[in-house]
Scaffold this motif. Structure first.
Motif, PDB file in Angstrom:
ATOM      1  N   ALA A   8       5.125   4.486  -0.318  1.00 22.38           N
ATOM      2  CA  ALA A   8       4.898   3.447  -1.319  1.00 22.38           C
ATOM      3  C   ALA A   8       5.997   2.394  -1.269  1.00 22.38           C
ATOM      4  O   ALA A   8       5.732   1.195  -1.425  1.00 22.38           O
ATOM      5  N   ALA A   9       7.233   2.820  -1.039  1.00 16.58           N
ATOM      6  CA  ALA A   9       8.346   1.873  -0.951  1.00 16.58           C
ATOM      7  C   ALA A   9       8.166   0.932   0.233  1.00 16.58           C
ATOM      8  O   ALA A   9       8.398  -0.281   0.121  1.00 16.58           O
ATOM      9  N   ARG A  10       7.747   1.467   1.360  1.00 12.09           N
ATOM     10  CA  ARG A  10       7.537   0.623   2.541  1.00 12.09           C
ATOM     11  C   ARG A  10       6.398  -0.368   2.329  1.00 12.09           C
ATOM     12  O   ARG A  10       6.495  -1.537   2.723  1.00 12.09           O
ATOM     13  N   ILE A  11       5.315   0.095   1.695  1.00 10.63           N
ATOM     14  CA  ILE A  11       4.190  -0.808   1.425  1.00 10.63           C
ATOM     15  C   ILE A  11       4.631  -1.908   0.461  1.00 10.63           C
ATOM     16  O   ILE A  11       4.352  -3.095   0.673  1.00 10.63           O
ATOM     17  N   GLY A  12       5.324  -1.523  -0.611  1.00 14.21           N
ATOM     18  CA  GLY A  12       5.775  -2.510  -1.582  1.00 14.21           C
ATOM     19  C   GLY A  12       6.709  -3.536  -0.976  1.00 14.21           C
ATOM     20  O   GLY A  12       6.581  -4.736  -1.225  1.00 14.21           O
TER      21      GLY A  12
END
Length: 259
Positions: A141-145
């Protein structure tokens, strides 16, 4: 006998914050797009302000392409528009942008990107990508965000900078529109929700008071440099007075909370 429910399996994600649920990718993308679009459109204000301060079209666009940190860009052109010394203006913008290096230290651990991608990702380490990335419950999720926020904001910021610089002449007096305040307003709106503890709020308040109080006394671009002294001053006073319970984390608290 009632059937026993198997305990939840660990995802193995070292960045999981212990919430027990994973955030859907669509929700992360929605949040990232919201921030990227909202802030990216304010590049128009920077383009107009930069052109109004006397910078040319290529200079204005180069600032957004290569500097790409809105607060520092506005600080630079604002100081130039006020008649400040170019070296003082550049120094103020530089020291204001140093915060991104500290963001990078945290994000590098959280994202754990491949080595060949890190120089490219460093260009997108700014307030907005950090604000979207840090609260995410997992590394995925951090990478997508980070990626969606960075890409959306970079493209929109540069496009609207170009449009703003080209349309500056049509708008006339940029001071009358108050567009020079758009960038700092967006920056403060993003920063305010992240000020959780008393120490953080006192530091931010003192920095604002220093900047505003010294504005009529120091050359343009210098007050922002002096306002950075708020952080070490508050930390020194806090150390002399002892740690307050407001800034301590109780045992068992989710480490993802209170950011």
């Amino acid at each position: 006998m009632a059937e026993q429910t198997a305990p939840p399996q660990s995802t193995g994600d070292p960045t999981a914050r212990g919430s027990g649920t994973e955030k859907p990718d669509s929700a992360v993308v929605r949040d990232a797009l919201g921030v990227g679009i909202a802030v990216g459109l304010s590049g128009f204000a920077f383009g107009v302000t930069s052109a109004g301060s006397g910078l040319g079209l290529l200079q204005t666009c180069a600032l957004s392409l290569f500097v790409f940190t809105g607060a520092s860009q506005f600080a630079l052109v604002g100081a130039l528009a006020a008649g400040g010394n170019p070296y003082t203006a550049a120094a103020g913008a530089f020291f204001l942008g140093i915060r991104n290096a500290f963001y990078g230290l945290r994000l590098s651990q959280l994202l754990a990107l491949p080595r060949f991608l890190r120089p490219l990702a460093a260009q997108w380490v700014i307030d907005e990508t950090t604000a979207v990335t840090l609260p995410q419950p997992t590394r995925r999720a951090a990478r997508i965000g980070f990626t969606v926020t960075g890409l959306t904001l970079y493209v929109l910021w540069n496009l609207t900078t170009l449009v703003g610089a080209l349309g500056a002449k049509a708008l006339g007096d940029t001071d009358a529109w108050g567009l020079d305040a758009a960038g700092p307003a967006v920056f403060l709106a993003l920063l305010a929700p992240m000020l959780k503890s008393t120490t953080e709020r006192v530091t931010a308040g003192l920095a604002i008071l220093l900047a505003l109080g010294l504005l009529p006394l120091l050359p343009a671009g210098a007050p922002v440099l002096v306002s950075a002294l708020a952080a070490p001053l508050v930390l020194f006073l806090k150390g002399r007075g002892g740690t307050t319970t407001d800034d301590t984390t109780t045992e068992g608290t989710n480490p993802g909370e209170g950011r």
